[in-house]
Design an enzyme around this catalytic site. Structure first.
Site, mmCIF file in Angstrom:
data_model
loop_
_atom_site.group_PDB
_atom_site.id
_atom_site.type_symbol
_atom_site.label_atom_id
_atom_site.label_comp_id
_atom_site.label_asym_id
_atom_site.label_seq_id
_atom_site.Cartn_x
_atom_site.Cartn_y
_atom_site.Cartn_z
ATOM 1 N N GLU A 67 0.550 -0.891 0.070
ATOM 2 C CA GLU A 67 -0.023 -0.422 0.185
ATOM 3 C C GLU A 67 0.817 1.925 -0.234
ATOM 4 O OE1 GLU A 67 -2.998 0.330 -0.659
ATOM 5 O OE2 GLU A 67 -3.952 2.057 0.782
ATOM 6 N N THR A 105 -4.853 10.051 -3.670
ATOM 7 C CA THR A 105 -5.040 9.929 -1.983
ATOM 8 C C THR A 105 -3.717 10.623 -1.943
ATOM 9 O OG1 THR A 105 -5.533 8.129 -2.721
ATOM 10 C CG2 THR A 105 -4.913 8.069 -0.849
HETATM 11 N N1 HSE Z 1 -7.213 6.759 5.754
HETATM 12 C C1 HSE Z 1 -6.804 7.569 4.242
HETATM 13 C C2 HSE Z 1 -7.125 8.772 3.685
HETATM 14 C C3 HSE Z 1 -7.055 6.357 3.264
HETATM 15 O O1 HSE Z 1 -7.772 8.920 4.120
HETATM 16 O O2 HSE Z 1 -5.819 9.796 3.186
HETATM 17 C C4 HSE Z 1 -6.782 6.629 1.898
HETATM 18 O O3 HSE Z 1 -6.591 5.499 0.914
#
Ligand code: HSE
Length: 312
Positions: A131, A184
């Site tokens: 990841e 992201t």
């Molecule tokens: N917890 C992470 C975010 C998940 O909100 O950036 C991203 O896949």
């Protein structure tokens, strides 16, 4: 005769769940990704194919191969080679844990191909390494539920310590995916690195009461607790229609409605199938009015996580 190929499935996920930024996530039934793992004559993990043009085929950049390479490194057999065919069945850059699902499915397929040298929980460390290849950050709120299923808290990654929370049997999840992409990395980049104490206090209180509500099946407390005071206000600017969708969902009886992971997907919770379908329709109406292409997924929480589909 040794098995030569194994296909596995890993589900999409909703991470953060309002109060658990980077530390809470849940798996849904569908969609999800499939990965076919096969023996390869060249040592190491290799991407043989992927049906999505945005996914890197370079084994050093792809979450699935990076995760499987971590597994092979731990196994310590320098001659072992694994090829991966990635069959993406969900969009990329959506907040539905797409890269995590590919890593989880690849690990479950590769581990089965090798005769299961690792327990499923042990695959989590490899999945987290995979990841990291996607967004450069270390968090397991997508990979943990995609791999293990359920609604989880990731208490620690060093050492790995994850907790499955109870799921009220009537709990349904709606996941609206607008056809826009948010990276992201960008959605993380806009977040402030400090949280005002007042917001921190409220978020911690909401996390505690959410967990209590799940144990007690207290639907009203669940609704009161599922409010994101910290992350959603900072990311809302990335999803201009978020407030309209939320308003429609709450008016239709949603327990909550917020950004799924880093977005743009938006999730909602409800008690019962009829209720979630009504809420889903209300959210879809907003998207149709705004002329934004979208998909809606309605599901219970997936308690199995990644599974082997077939092997030969
Ligand atoms: N917890 C992470 C975010 C998940 O909100 O950036 C991203 O896949």
């Amino acid at each position: 005769m040794a098995i030569e190929k194994i296909k596995a499935f890993a589900p999409a996920t909703v991470s953060n769940i309002c109060v658990g930024f980077d530390v809470m996530g849940l798996a849904i039934e569908a969609p999800g990704d499939e990965v076919l793992a096969s023996r390869h004559h060249t040592p190491g993990a290799h991407i043989l194919s992927c049906n999505h043009e945005k996914i890197p085929l370079d084994a050093g950049l792809n979450t699935a191969s990076v995760a499987v390479q971590a597994l092979l490194d731990k196994l310590g057999d320098p001659q072992m080679g694994i090829g991966l065919d990635i069959i993406k069945k969900m969009p990329v850059g959506t907040g539905m844990g797409s890269s995590a699902a590919s890593a989880a499915a690849a690990l479950v397929a590769a581990n089965a191909l090798l005769g299961e040298p690792f327990r499923k929980i042990e695959l989590l460390d490899f999945a987290v390494i995979g990841e990291r290849a996607a967004d450069g950050a270390t968090h397991a709120d997508n990979v943990a539920p995609s791999l293990l299923g359920g609604l989880m808290i990731i208490r620690s990654l060093d050492p790995t310590d994850v907790i499955q929370l109870p799921i009220p049997s009537d709990l349904y999840v709606g996941l609206l995916f607008p056809h826009i992409t948010i990276l992201t990395k960008e959605a993380r980049g806009i977040l402030k690195t400090e949280v005002p104490m007042k917001l921190f206090n409220q978020q911690v209180a909401n996390m505690g009461s959410l967990i209590s509500a799940l144990y007690r099946e207290d639907w009203e407390m669940m609704g009161r607790s599922l409010v994101d005071m910290v992350i959603e206000p900072q990311r809302a600017c990335l999803i201009p229609f978020l407030s309209q969708v939320k308003k429609a969902a709450y008016e239709a009886g949603a327990l909550t409605c917020s950004i799924s992971g880093a977005g743009p997907a938006i999730f909602t919770f409800a008690k019962g199938k009829t209720q979630i379908e009504n809420i889903g329709r209300a959210m879809v109406d907003v998207m149709n009015e705004l002329n934004i292409p979208h998909d809606l997924h309605i599901s219970k929480i997936n308690q199995k996580g990644s599974i082997v589909l077939e092997g030969k």
